[in-house]
Write an enzyme that holds these catalytic residues in place. Structure first.
Site, mmCIF file in Angstrom:
data_model
loop_
_atom_site.group_PDB
_atom_site.id
_atom_site.type_symbol
_atom_site.label_atom_id
_atom_site.label_comp_id
_atom_site.label_asym_id
_atom_site.label_seq_id
_atom_site.Cartn_x
_atom_site.Cartn_y
_atom_site.Cartn_z
ATOM 1 N N ARG A 170 50.199 50.686 69.870
ATOM 2 C CA ARG A 170 51.554 51.093 70.291
ATOM 3 C C ARG A 170 51.589 52.793 70.123
ATOM 4 N NH1 ARG A 170 56.440 49.206 66.211
ATOM 5 N NH2 ARG A 170 55.450 50.834 64.918
ATOM 6 N N LYS A 174 57.991 55.278 70.303
ATOM 7 C CA LYS A 174 58.178 55.846 68.890
ATOM 8 C C LYS A 174 57.983 57.282 68.967
ATOM 9 C CE LYS A 174 57.260 54.148 64.269
ATOM 10 N NZ LYS A 174 58.720 53.914 63.760
ATOM 11 N N GLU A 215 69.148 47.230 67.460
ATOM 12 C CA GLU A 215 68.488 47.079 66.267
ATOM 13 C C GLU A 215 69.276 48.079 65.162
ATOM 14 O OE1 GLU A 215 64.711 49.030 66.789
ATOM 15 O OE2 GLU A 215 65.817 50.574 68.229
HETATM 16 N N1 PMP Z 1 63.224 50.176 65.002
HETATM 17 C C1 PMP Z 1 63.068 51.278 64.640
HETATM 18 C C2 PMP Z 1 64.017 52.233 65.217
HETATM 19 C C3 PMP Z 1 62.189 51.984 63.998
HETATM 20 O O1 PMP Z 1 61.999 53.114 63.525
HETATM 21 C C4 PMP Z 1 61.157 50.773 63.216
HETATM 22 C C5 PMP Z 1 60.075 51.491 62.293
HETATM 23 N N2 PMP Z 1 60.498 51.915 61.211
HETATM 24 C C6 PMP Z 1 61.470 49.493 63.483
HETATM 25 C C7 PMP Z 1 62.616 49.160 64.454
HETATM 26 C C8 PMP Z 1 60.652 48.640 62.927
HETATM 27 O O2 PMP Z 1 59.208 48.690 63.434
HETATM 28 P P1 PMP Z 1 57.975 48.102 62.565
HETATM 29 O O3 PMP Z 1 58.008 46.760 62.332
HETATM 30 O O4 PMP Z 1 56.919 48.329 63.426
HETATM 31 O O5 PMP Z 1 57.803 49.002 61.502
#
Ligand code: PMP
Length: 285
Positions: free
Chosen positions: A52, A151, A184
């Site tokens: 990622r 990210k 989200e």
């Molecule tokens: N959405 C956002 C905006 C995030 O920053 C994160 C990670 N903190 C997630 C979802 C969750 O992703 P992950 O399970 O890969 O930590």
């Protein structure tokens, strides 16, 4: 205690781990990052996080000065140097120092930073009773402006929504996309359970495709639970049997109300509890 930080090629004490004030990561949020868990001295979902990171970098046309294998070694070395058994790794790649203009062509030396530290988790009370959500008025970045799938170091969108949650007394806030659909939360993905079916917004809804989300989808499917990646609206959450969030730090945590309206029984539900247990088994496997 001083941490050993990996900074562009070597481990240095945290006091010496400094980057230029001209770094475009600082000046413009021009860079990418990952947040990774360490369980039992092992880097969890290591390859997925590295993949990622490199996809985020590719998307913003940032060339990472390490191969993925070198990056994995840097992460493992940093974890080992700090004796982290259970903790958290923050992996950051900045565009490097440049001029005061935004032009990335006038930057050089992208900085690779790896911090391995302990982690502060949500209090146990929130796992026992579930957390409350509000809907933020700040919508998630339009994916044609800055794709939430990247990210990036540019987290102001989420930070503004997070502040709305804090003002309302919640630890997380729901973000909708420009169509008014559920996207989200500020740092977590969202799921609902309705009539035994698990539902979560698809990547096209404008979300970060969370690795915890993907792991939970896999665990649910192997347990014979139907999973649908479908657009959701707030109505779906208000009328859900259960709702939970997933994230690297949070793992799996129930959400029991939205905007003051109780979701389901108002307590963490059986599917949420079951998936949290399955997830924890995966982290200790
Ligand atoms: N959405 C956002 C905006 C995030 O920053 C994160 C990670 N903190 C997630 C979802 C969750 O992703 P992950 O399970 O890969 O930590």
């Amino acid at each position: 205690m001083s941490l050993q930080i990996y900074l562009s090629g070597k481990l240095v004490p945290q006091e010496q781990a400094v980057v230029s004030v001209f770094d475009h990561g600082l000046l413009y949020g021009d860079g990418v990052f990952e947040g990774i868990r360490v369980y039992g001295s092992k880097v969890f979902l290591e390859q997925e996080h590295i993949d990622r990171l490199y996809e985020s970098a590719l998307s913003i046309r940032l060339e990472i000065p390490l191969t993925p294998d070198q990056m994995i070694k840097a992460v493992r070395d940093t974890v080992a140097a700090n004796n982290i058994t259970n903790g958290y790794v923050r992996l950051v790649v900045t565009r490097g120092a440049g001029t005061l203009g935004i032009d990335p062509q006038r930057t050089s030396n992208p900085q690779v930073i790896v911090i391995a530290d302990s982690i502060s988790l949500y209090p146990q009370e929130l796992y026992d009773n579930g957390l409350k959500l509000i809907t933020a008025s700040t919508i998630r970045n339009h994916s044609a402006a800055l794709s939430p799938r990247i990210k990036s170091l540019n987290y102001l969108n989420n930070i503004l929504a997070k502040i709305e949650g804090t003002d309302a007394g919640t630890v997380e806030a729901l973000m909708l996309n420009h169509k008014g659909e559920v996207a989200e939360c500020t740092g977590d993905n969202i799921f609902i359970v309705k009539n035994g079916v698990l539902k979560t917004p698809p990547p096209e809804a404008g979300i970060l495709e969370g690795l915890t989300r993907n792991a939970v989808i896999g665990l649910a499917r192997s347990a014979g639970i139907e999973v649908q990646e479908v657009p959701l609206v707030r109505h779906d959450i208000f009328t859900a049997d259960e709702c939970f969030l997933t994230g690297t730090a949070a793992e799996v945590i129930a959400a029991v109300s939205l905007d003051g309206r109780t979701i389901g029984t108002g307590k963490p539900g059986p599917v949420t509890d079951d998936l949290l247990e399955r997830f924890r088994n995966l982290t200790t496997a």
